[in-house]
Design a protein around this motif. Structure first.
Motif, PDB file in Angstrom:
ATOM      1  N   ALA A  31       0.820  -1.213  -0.185  1.00  0.00           N
ATOM      2  CA  ALA A  31      -0.025  -0.138  -0.034  1.00  0.00           C
ATOM      3  C   ALA A  31       0.871   1.163  -0.114  1.00  0.00           C
ATOM      4  O   ALA A  31       0.394   2.347  -0.746  1.00  0.00           O
ATOM      5  CB  ALA A  31      -0.824   0.067   1.542  1.00  0.00           C
ATOM      6  N   LEU A  34       2.343   1.581  -3.439  1.00  0.00           N
ATOM      7  CA  LEU A  34       1.374   2.252  -4.379  1.00  0.00           C
ATOM      8  C   LEU A  34       1.023   3.817  -4.034  1.00  0.00           C
ATOM      9  O   LEU A  34       0.738   4.575  -4.997  1.00  0.00           O
ATOM     10  CB  LEU A  34      -0.192   1.376  -4.351  1.00  0.00           C
ATOM     11  N   SER A  38       1.420   7.021  -6.798  1.00  0.00           N
ATOM     12  CA  SER A  38       0.211   7.576  -7.032  1.00  0.00           C
ATOM     13  C   SER A  38       0.133   9.262  -7.391  1.00  0.00           C
ATOM     14  O   SER A  38      -0.888   9.885  -7.237  1.00  0.00           O
ATOM     15  CB  SER A  38      -0.996   7.093  -6.145  1.00  0.00           C
ATOM     16  N   SER A 110       4.976  -2.994 -15.024  1.00  0.00           N
ATOM     17  CA  SER A 110       3.744  -2.512 -15.299  1.00  0.00           C
ATOM     18  C   SER A 110       3.463  -1.134 -15.103  1.00  0.00           C
ATOM     19  O   SER A 110       2.881  -0.548 -15.968  1.00  0.00           O
ATOM     20  CB  SER A 110       2.504  -3.362 -14.813  1.00  0.00           C
TER      21      SER A 110
ATOM     22  N   LEU B  30      -3.851   6.721 -14.574  1.00  0.00           N
ATOM     23  CA  LEU B  30      -2.884   5.405 -13.692  1.00  0.00           C
ATOM     24  C   LEU B  30      -2.508   6.293 -12.316  1.00  0.00           C
ATOM     25  O   LEU B  30      -2.660   5.419 -11.451  1.00  0.00           O
ATOM     26  CB  LEU B  30      -1.410   5.771 -14.446  1.00  0.00           C
ATOM     27  N   ALA B  31      -2.316   7.411 -11.935  1.00  0.00           N
ATOM     28  CA  ALA B  31      -1.955   8.038 -10.671  1.00  0.00           C
ATOM     29  C   ALA B  31      -3.596   7.575  -9.706  1.00  0.00           C
ATOM     30  O   ALA B  31      -3.263   7.277  -8.671  1.00  0.00           O
ATOM     31  CB  ALA B  31      -1.663   9.307 -10.604  1.00  0.00           C
ATOM     32  N   LEU B  34      -3.533   3.946  -9.298  1.00  0.00           N
ATOM     33  CA  LEU B  34      -2.583   3.561  -7.985  1.00  0.00           C
ATOM     34  C   LEU B  34      -3.194   4.242  -6.651  1.00  0.00           C
ATOM     35  O   LEU B  34      -2.946   3.503  -5.543  1.00  0.00           O
ATOM     36  CB  LEU B  34      -1.143   4.222  -8.197  1.00  0.00           C
ATOM     37  N   HIS B  35      -3.675   5.531  -6.536  1.00  0.00           N
ATOM     38  CA  HIS B  35      -4.032   5.750  -5.209  1.00  0.00           C
ATOM     39  C   HIS B  35      -5.191   5.162  -4.805  1.00  0.00           C
ATOM     40  O   HIS B  35      -5.018   4.709  -3.501  1.00  0.00           O
ATOM     41  CB  HIS B  35      -4.548   7.486  -5.574  1.00  0.00           C
ATOM     42  N   LEU B  37      -5.804   1.922  -5.137  1.00  0.00           N
ATOM     43  CA  LEU B  37      -5.343   0.801  -4.666  1.00  0.00           C
ATOM     44  C   LEU B  37      -4.156   0.962  -3.348  1.00  0.00           C
ATOM     45  O   LEU B  37      -3.876  -0.047  -2.914  1.00  0.00           O
ATOM     46  CB  LEU B  37      -4.543   0.101  -5.776  1.00  0.00           C
ATOM     47  N   SER B  38      -4.014   2.217  -3.314  1.00  0.00           N
ATOM     48  CA  SER B  38      -2.861   2.418  -2.260  1.00  0.00           C
ATOM     49  C   SER B  38      -3.428   2.390  -0.806  1.00  0.00           C
ATOM     50  O   SER B  38      -2.951   2.934   0.143  1.00  0.00           O
ATOM     51  CB  SER B  38      -2.087   3.780  -2.337  1.00  0.00           C
ATOM     52  N   ASP B  39      -4.591   1.564  -0.317  1.00  0.00           N
ATOM     53  CA  ASP B  39      -5.269   1.414   0.941  1.00  0.00           C
ATOM     54  C   ASP B  39      -5.389  -0.083   1.425  1.00  0.00           C
ATOM     55  O   ASP B  39      -6.007  -0.628   0.386  1.00  0.00           O
ATOM     56  CB  ASP B  39      -6.506   2.322   0.729  1.00  0.00           C
ATOM     57  N   PHE B 104      -3.657  -0.710 -18.757  1.00  0.00           N
ATOM     58  CA  PHE B 104      -2.377  -0.703 -17.925  1.00  0.00           C
ATOM     59  C   PHE B 104      -2.017  -2.221 -17.587  1.00  0.00           C
ATOM     60  O   PHE B 104      -2.178  -3.075 -16.947  1.00  0.00           O
ATOM     61  CB  PHE B 104      -2.527  -0.268 -16.540  1.00  0.00           C
ATOM     62  N   LEU B 107      -0.717  -4.598 -14.660  1.00  0.00           N
ATOM     63  CA  LEU B 107      -0.780  -3.855 -13.526  1.00  0.00           C
ATOM     64  C   LEU B 107      -1.781  -4.408 -12.360  1.00  0.00           C
ATOM     65  O   LEU B 107      -1.197  -4.845 -11.332  1.00  0.00           O
ATOM     66  CB  LEU B 107      -1.128  -2.392 -13.609  1.00  0.00           C
TER      67      LEU B 107
END
Lengths: 116, 116
Positions: A31, A34, A38, A110, B30-31, B34-35, B37-39, B104, B107
């Protein structure tokens, strides 16, 4: 990796000569990685480091202030995405590609492909 | 994908019967992905949806309140990671795997592997 930690001859304050802290490979958290990736500016930094190793903050032509740039590099370092090492008073940055590939196979590639 | 949008017979307010907005495939950023998914909680949701499609918010046994859960699903939907559709008054969630893979390549798979 770095054999020139003590280049500056006692002219700099001690904390500048210390390596900043990095998470060990097994401590790198998905996390956090990512999250570090991000942000469009941090994605540009990571893509730049993938193309050319050991770059300084300044060598990136980023549309942000120096302190914002420093912040982005810190986020990337603390997440385990980059390594920062000192050569004298210069902070050189490199991608922790081997660590990331070992920890999360295929992820960095990726992301780099997607960011290209 | 869904042939039963209008199950509830006029008992519900109009806005509940509307599909919530989703970014088109080419708009998925993309950003933002990723954000999203960042939790850790959202990673659990995504892993759960990868294993079993069309789940409700409630069907995830998450250590968060209902409103926090709703928030996480909204972040995932707005980033283009999941699709939310209504069956009557129930919101069913599914992973936008095809869209993400097209946009992507590799990814989502690398994230799911890393999160496993």
């Amino acid at each position: 990796m770095d054999t020139q930690v003590n280049v500056a001859p006692a002219a700099e304050p001690a904390q500048l000569l210390q390596e900043p802290p990095h998470p060990a490979r097994h401590e790198i958290d998905l996390a956090a990685v990512l999250h570090a990736l991000s942000d469009p500016i941090r994605l540009r930094i990571v893509a730049g480091l993938a193309a050319e190793d050991a770059r300084t903050c300044k060598s990136f032509d980023l549309p942000v202030t120096k302190s914002t740039c420093t912040h982005h590099f810190r986020v990337l370092r603390q997440a385990g995405v980059i390594r920062q090492r000192l050569e004298g008073t210069t902070k050189l940055n490199s991608l922790r590609r081997e660590d990331l590939d070992a920890r999360f196979p295929g992820l960095l590639d990726s992301v780099l492909r997607a960011a290209a």
